[in-house]
Design an enzyme around this catalytic site. Sequence first.
Site, short mmCIF file in Angstrom:
data_model
loop_
_atom_site.label_atom_id
_atom_site.label_comp_id
_atom_site.label_asym_id
_atom_site.label_seq_id
_atom_site.Cartn_x
_atom_site.Cartn_y
_atom_site.Cartn_z
N ILE A 17 14.26 0.48 1.27
CA ILE A 17 15.45 -0.66 1.77
C ILE A 17 13.72 -1.71 1.41
CG2 ILE A 17 16.71 0.22 3.75
CD1 ILE A 17 14.01 -0.26 5.95
N GLY A 18 12.53 -2.05 1.24
CA GLY A 18 11.90 -2.37 0.69
C GLY A 18 10.83 -1.66 0.13
N ARG A 19 10.26 -2.49 -0.35
CA ARG A 19 8.55 -2.49 -1.28
C ARG A 19 7.67 -3.39 -1.46
NH1 ARG A 19 9.11 0.05 -7.36
NH2 ARG A 19 10.00 1.68 -5.67
N GLY A 20 6.54 -3.04 -1.13
CA GLY A 20 5.37 -3.26 -0.73
C GLY A 20 4.13 -2.87 -2.12
N GLY A 21 2.83 -4.45 -1.76
CA GLY A 21 1.70 -3.42 -2.92
C GLY A 21 1.82 -2.22 -3.32
N MET A 22 1.73 -1.64 -2.31
CA MET A 22 1.15 0.34 -2.60
C MET A 22 2.04 0.95 -1.74
SD MET A 22 -1.92 0.26 0.38
CE MET A 22 -2.20 0.06 1.98
N VAL A 25 9.26 1.40 1.25
CA VAL A 25 9.75 1.80 2.79
C VAL A 25 11.36 2.23 2.93
CG1 VAL A 25 10.02 0.70 5.05
CG2 VAL A 25 8.34 -0.43 4.16
N ASP A 141 -3.43 -11.26 6.84
CA ASP A 141 -1.79 -11.71 5.89
C ASP A 141 -0.96 -11.77 7.37
OD1 ASP A 141 -1.02 -11.84 3.35
OD2 ASP A 141 -0.56 -9.51 3.25
#
Length: 641
Positions: A17-22, A25, A141
């Site tokens: 459901i989500g993707r970040g820098g590292m 999710v 952030d």
Amino acid sequence: MSTERILDGRYIVEELIGRGGMADVHLGVDKILGRKVAIKLLRPEMARDPMVQTRFRREAKAVAGLNHPNIVSVFDTGEEEREIDGSSISLPYIVMEYVCGRTLRDMHKAGEITVELAIDYVLGVLEALAHSHSMGIVHRDIKPANIMVTTKGALKVMDFGIARAMADSSSTMTQTQTVVGTAQYLSPEQARGELVDARTDLYSTGCLLYELLTGRPPFIGDSPLAVAYQHVGEKADPPSAVVSTLPEIFDNVVLKALAKDREDRYVDAHAFAQALRNARNGIPLPAEQITELIPQNIPASLPQSFAAPSGEPAQMSATGHLDAIAPEESWDEDPEWQHDDPVPADPYRARSKTAWTVVISVFIVIALAVGGFFFYNWIQAEAARNALVTVPQLSTMTKAEAESTVRNLELVPRSEDTFDDSVKPGSVVSSDPSANTQVVKGSTVQLLISKGPENLKIPATLEGSSEATVRATLSELGFVVGNVTTKNDAQIPSGSLIETVPALGEQVKSGSSIDLIISTGMVTVPELIELKVPEATNVLTAPGVGLRINVVEEENEIATPGTIIDQSPSRGAAVQQGSSVTVYVAKAPVVEPPPVEEESPSEQPSTESSSEPSSTPGTKSSDSSSTSSNSTDESGNQQDD
């Protein structure tokens, strides 16, 4: 057919459901509580970097202690062992509150945020920051993508992935020459790699408020570096200059949060929130709190002024300049500057003017010299303070050596422990910034110190060692001694180690609890009844028993001869190592022959023999014999007659 992925036997991993820098999710389900959760998993390609793993674990620690309705809650953390490219990797994960909604970034792009909503959302962010700051955590952030609005209108601050405790926020915001944070919301101190504190979050929140009110960030550039330069050296336009319909009362509130010097910003999130509420209610920011000058509208040209005629007082009009003279009015005489008459010289005034010129000149020269001296010293101090130093190679040093080396370069060391299979405990695994990186003096160098391999082997040589020796050895290896139980053993002396749980020789994670089984020095007596003596001897002398046998025979009419009918001590009794066990062996009873009965001669009574007395005196036996004999003879004679 794909198999279900379950973490820790509890959390079912579902779609991304989500993707970040590292990290990624995933939507997840808690099997025990039956609720939806969000599972943040470190990506495999990032898991090989110890620094990334440290930052990921830091996020869990940072948010786990925060309990506020405007902050996403953390329920659980753990690690998943995965086989990737033939090697085993630990993938940390965080189980968080699942929030259904949209980010402020998405709502902003859709044009759904009004001025009132912008103020409400920023007030919610400030409430969350006030709580995190009170717990000693700086987010670092704050941006629209990290703020979620639920379907019910609640606000949630997310992603504490680069958060730090305030006690550790003295570290610079650079990671190998890369600024940590998002450029459009970066504070000047972050861009310069300086110390950060709670007021850093207030600057980012000011950028967020600016964007929600105007539709764009305060600074825009062709690259993140260009934006960072603007954060450091340029002033933002007032929001009302960007959006003409926006009330000017918000300008000072926003610009105070965007002050370059953090000392000029709000003291905390509560002060920021109060100023924003006052502005919404029509109460301007007090003049003593205004830190940014608002550009004023200056007329393009000034009105002309006119001289009054001689002898008439100058009359001021409502417009603030002198009235023009009437046409019939004229000067009494020409102005002095139009006369050609020479003016007589005044020697005293000339000398006085010359003296004052000398004094003023000397004063100016002295002032310039002093100012130049201080300016030169300031330039030198600034150059020394901002001088760049090269981070040396620290990975081969011990912790003490590395910290001493860093301090000698006028840098600030910060140490953090981590597991490493190849670097011996107490030595540096890596540094951040890495070796040969140039940083400003006073910057912080993060040192990762090895705690040794994460999985350690329990020494098999501990078998038979005393309990005190075992405890000391396990503690030195980084294990924790758990439960201690006792057990009978034929060979291990009393008070010495028999075995451990997990077993001796196994690979176990450092810090694990190890249970001990200690010998009592006693042996449990086995069952010997109904065995033969050779069989019982084999049982007692076996390596796991080690007892001696003592045989006693007993007559027994029932048991089979040679069979053990009893033992002492009995089965299950605990005796000292090497003790004797007495067995009672059945033997057949001795059978005695029956007694032999003598036959007595048959008596035939005779009147004659009984009536005649014996003529020869003698003993009783002789008489009897004689009598018997005689009796036999007479009888025969009688029979003959």
